[in-house]
Enzyme design. Structure first.
Site, short mmCIF file in Angstrom:
data_model
loop_
_atom_site.label_atom_id
_atom_site.label_comp_id
_atom_site.label_asym_id
_atom_site.label_seq_id
_atom_site.Cartn_x
_atom_site.Cartn_y
_atom_site.Cartn_z
N LYS B 96 31.99 -51.24 -12.10
CA LYS B 96 30.83 -51.56 -12.92
C LYS B 96 31.28 -52.66 -13.86
O LYS B 96 32.04 -52.42 -14.80
CB LYS B 96 30.34 -50.33 -13.68
CG LYS B 96 29.20 -50.64 -14.64
CD LYS B 96 28.80 -49.44 -15.48
CE LYS B 96 27.92 -49.91 -16.62
NZ LYS B 96 27.52 -48.81 -17.51
N GLY B 185 20.01 -47.76 -21.62
CA GLY B 185 18.82 -47.77 -22.45
C GLY B 185 17.88 -46.59 -22.25
O GLY B 185 16.95 -46.41 -23.02
#
EC number: 2.8.1.10
Lengths: 65, 257
Positions: B96, B185
């Site tokens: 990632k 988020g």
């Protein structure tokens, strides 16, 4: 010789990265290493000669998001 | 579900391993979530307390795919070096890729991200880039060798949900064959369901579960939401319209005035 190990100054007797890991208690641990910001793969640690002033990073698995 | 670099995942939930109140609660949360992927990191190890070794044994027992990150990296060199170290420690080509460019929003440095992605894919990595919903950047990342894109929903840890539905919908439409993951988020399961309803292939979250009053229960809630959103997307949702349309037939209605 004087080294930086994970940001802390140490006085090391070891002359190779592999010996330093054993001397500092990382023998057998699952870690990755870098010297002066450059990755040193595990198979190269035994032949990696340390120099005074080297900054050694020893990283281990940790929580992440 | 689409493959991620040739790997078929059991579901579209990727869950972070940070900030849990205890290792036992982390383990419970993962069991309740059924997550197919766990994100992990690398940090300085102490020769004395060996915290990293304990964590290594814990995550191995979770029996999920591991996705190491380059969290906290602000330069291409730092991210590339961290990726190499992660590949060795976690024994996976997956990374990632985070190259942070702005500290207050933890916004990706998309220029550095593309450069680091190119370096890493040429070196055999399978890159999951944490990016924005910008289509031009997305195109550059694909050209750099990425086969997965991970646009943010909102700033990391904010819990704001999907800040730019228009941009995310456009990204889905623009890259119909690319596996897309909403990364960062999300604060509520309904937001995860919305992401899956938009046609995203997975969501990646951490804080919303780890910082919940009952992380294991919240993990279960996110699992249900991801599943519901995926089922809904597959069921081809109706198009919204501005005016009412009666659902009950008008023909045959009794005249009772």
């Amino acid at each position: 010789m004087k080294l930086l190990l994970n940001g802390a100054p140490i006085n090391a007797q070891a002359t190779t990265l592999a010996d330093l890991l054993v001397a500092e208690g990382f023998g057998g641990a699952k870690v990755a290493t870098a010297v002066n910001g450059t990755f040193v793969p595990a198979p190269e640690r035994a032949d990696y000669a340390l120099s005074a002033g080297d900054a050694v990073e020893v990283l281990a698995p940790m929580q992440g998001g | 579900m689409r493959d991620f670099y040739g790997t078929a995942l059991a579901n579209g939930l990727m869950l972070g391993t940070a900030q849990y109140p205890s290792p036992a609660i982390l383990k419970d949360a993962f069991e309740r979530s059924g997550a197919s992927v766990a994100t992990v990191s690398l940090r300085r190890e102490s020769g004395q307390d060996r915290a990293g070794q304990d964590f290594w044994h814990l995550i191995r027992a979770l029996d999920v795919h591991l996705l190491p990150n380059t969290a906290g990296c602000h330069s291409v060199k730092e991210a590339v070096t961290t990726a190499h170290m992660a590949r060795e420690v976690f024994d996976t080509k997956w990374i990632k890729l985070e190259v942070i460019g702005e500290e207050d929003l933890l916004q990706p440095d998309v220029f550095g991200l593309v450069e680091a992605a190119r370096i890493l894919t040429e070196d055999g990595f399978q890159v999951f880039p944490y990016t924005t919903e910008d289509l031009v950047v997305a195109e550059r990342l694909l050209h750099a060798g990425c086969e997965v894109l991970m646009p943010w929903g909102a700033p990391i840890g904010s819990g704001l949900g999907l800040n730019n539905i228009f941009g995310l919908r456009a990204m889905r439409a623009h890259f119909p064959d690319v596996p897309l993951v909403i990364d960062a988020g999300l604060g509520l399961p309904s937001q995860a369901a919305a992401a899956m309803e938009l046609g995203f292939d997975a969501v990646l979250l951490n804080t919303a579960v780890a910082k919940a009053g009952d992380p294991a229960a919240m993990a279960a809630a996110f699992a249900a939401a991801v599943n519901a959103g995926q089922l809904a997307q597959a069921a081809d949702p109706m198009e919204p319209r501005d005016m009412a349309a009666p659902s009950t037939p008008v023909i045959g209605k009794a005249f009772l005035i």
